[in-house]
Scaffold this active site. Structure first.
Site, short mmCIF file in Angstrom:
data_model
loop_
_atom_site.label_atom_id
_atom_site.label_comp_id
_atom_site.label_asym_id
_atom_site.label_seq_id
_atom_site.Cartn_x
_atom_site.Cartn_y
_atom_site.Cartn_z
N CYS A 64 27.97 -16.71 -8.76
CA CYS A 64 28.12 -17.92 -9.56
C CYS A 64 26.77 -18.65 -9.53
O CYS A 64 26.28 -18.98 -8.44
CB CYS A 64 29.21 -18.77 -8.90
SG CYS A 64 29.39 -20.43 -9.58
N CYS A 80 25.32 -18.16 -16.64
CA CYS A 80 26.59 -18.45 -15.95
C CYS A 80 27.39 -17.17 -16.02
O CYS A 80 27.49 -16.55 -17.09
CB CYS A 80 27.32 -19.59 -16.67
SG CYS A 80 29.04 -19.80 -16.15
N THR A 120 26.08 -21.59 -10.55
CA THR A 120 26.25 -23.00 -10.17
C THR A 120 26.32 -23.13 -8.65
O THR A 120 25.63 -23.97 -8.06
CB THR A 120 27.54 -23.55 -10.82
OG1 THR A 120 27.48 -23.31 -12.22
CG2 THR A 120 27.71 -25.03 -10.56
N TYR A 148 33.18 -25.53 -11.62
CA TYR A 148 32.25 -26.21 -10.70
C TYR A 148 31.12 -26.93 -11.46
O TYR A 148 30.50 -27.85 -10.93
CB TYR A 148 31.55 -25.18 -9.79
CG TYR A 148 32.33 -24.62 -8.62
CD1 TYR A 148 33.66 -24.93 -8.40
CD2 TYR A 148 31.70 -23.77 -7.72
CE1 TYR A 148 34.35 -24.38 -7.31
CE2 TYR A 148 32.38 -23.23 -6.62
CZ TYR A 148 33.70 -23.55 -6.42
OH TYR A 148 34.36 -23.02 -5.34
N GLY A 149 30.85 -26.45 -12.65
CA GLY A 149 29.59 -26.79 -13.33
C GLY A 149 29.35 -28.23 -13.69
O GLY A 149 28.22 -28.61 -14.01
N SER A 199 33.76 -19.79 -8.93
CA SER A 199 34.74 -20.85 -9.16
C SER A 199 36.01 -20.28 -9.79
O SER A 199 37.05 -20.93 -9.73
CB SER A 199 34.14 -21.89 -10.11
OG SER A 199 33.79 -21.27 -11.33
N1 DGL Z 1 30.51 -18.88 -13.03
C1 DGL Z 1 29.77 -20.02 -12.77
C2 DGL Z 1 28.29 -19.91 -12.97
O1 DGL Z 1 27.78 -18.79 -12.92
C3 DGL Z 1 30.37 -21.37 -12.74
C4 DGL Z 1 31.03 -21.94 -13.92
C5 DGL Z 1 31.76 -23.22 -13.55
O2 DGL Z 1 32.58 -23.19 -12.65
O3 DGL Z 1 31.48 -24.24 -14.20
O4 DGL Z 1 27.61 -20.87 -13.14
#
Ligand code: DGL
Length: 258
Positions: free
Chosen positions: A74, A182, A76, A43-44, A12
């Site tokens: 990612c 994350c 998410t 995205y979360g 994201s």
């Molecule tokens: N880097 C992401 C993950 O590993 C997403 C974080 C997000 O966009 O909220 O979950």
């Protein structure tokens, strides 16, 4: 002669750069195209169907770059989209997994905090993994809506302020192990360790990259420095803000934290 294998990494925003850094520790015959969907981050806290659509769009963008495999760097996006996209795309789609397996197996009987986005916490992928590990009693899930956004804004003081009550609870409850579920949170390691120096931290980056390289048949040696000569990368960020490009460079060239 066939050149290096071209792979796409997506996130994201800035989080997947912590995964790219892990790839750059290896001398593997790869070329990486990274896409950070900053226009739509984080995205979360979105609906799962929205994360699926955004992740699909980014994968299509990477395919236009002629990548031969994609890593959803990612957690998410992996939780919301990996299974569906593996059916839709003809190239291999890899994903992340919160490192609760090593954290639980290497620390028998100890409680393990899992910090991740709300989507990762509630999606089926994690529920299955918890069941498989029979880990419900030991796992302390901590949803962190908005925390990834601090990393995308380069606001590390804000991230530390956000984390203070969480860290206080971990200290008070004597939790000694935490999984960073994350990819953004990997850039916050120093904040965790500054506040709880003995905290044992786990993340899925190194396991994922070993698995990716093995699966792609890329014999690789860890060169133990960021920026190996062999692996070229290109950064694509859908942002108009200069500071995002400066921040990406800073994060890629930083030690583990910032
Ligand atoms: N880097 C992401 C993950 O590993 C997403 C974080 C997000 O966009 O909220 O979950």
């Amino acid at each position: 002669m066939k050149g290096p294998l071209k792979i796409g990494l997506m996130d994201s925003g800035m989080g997947g750069l912590s995964v790219l850094k892990e790839i750059l520790k290896y001398e593997a015959d790869l070329e990486v195209v990274y896409f950070g969907d900053l226009k739509n981050s984080p995205y979360g806290e979105k609906k799962v169907s929205a994360v699926l659509d955004l992740t699909r769009d980014v994968c299509n963008r990477l395919i236009r770059e002629e990548v031969e495999a994609i890593l959803l760097a990612c957690n998410t996006a992996t939780s919301a989209a990996a299974e569906t996209l593996r059916k839709e795309f003809s190239i291999p789609i890899f994903g992340m997994e919160p490192a609760i397996k090593p954290a639980i197996l290497q620390n028998p009987g100890k409680r393990v905090a899992l910090l991740a986005t709300p989507v990762t916490q509630k999606e089926e992928k994690l529920q299955k993994l918890k069941k498989e590990l029979n880990a419900d009693d030991l796992l302390l899930p901590i949803s962190c809506p908005g925390l990834a956004g601090f990393v995308d804004r380069g606001d590390f003081a804000g991230a530390e302020e956000y984390l203070q009550p969480i860290l206080r609870d971990l200290r008070e409850e004597g939790v000694e192990i935490a999984v960073l579920g994350c990819t953004h949170y990997v850039f916050l390691k120093d904040i965790f360790l500054k506040n709880i120096p003995d905290l044992k931290l786990y993340d899925g980056n190194s396991g994922t990259i070993k698995h990716l390289l093995n699966s792609l048949g890329k014999s690789a040696t860890s060169s133990d420095f960021a920026g190996s000569e062999k692996t070229k990368y290109k950064l694509l960020l859908n942002s108009e803000e200069d500071f995002h490009f400066r921040l990406a460079d800073l994060l890629l060239n930083s030690e583990e934290g910032v």
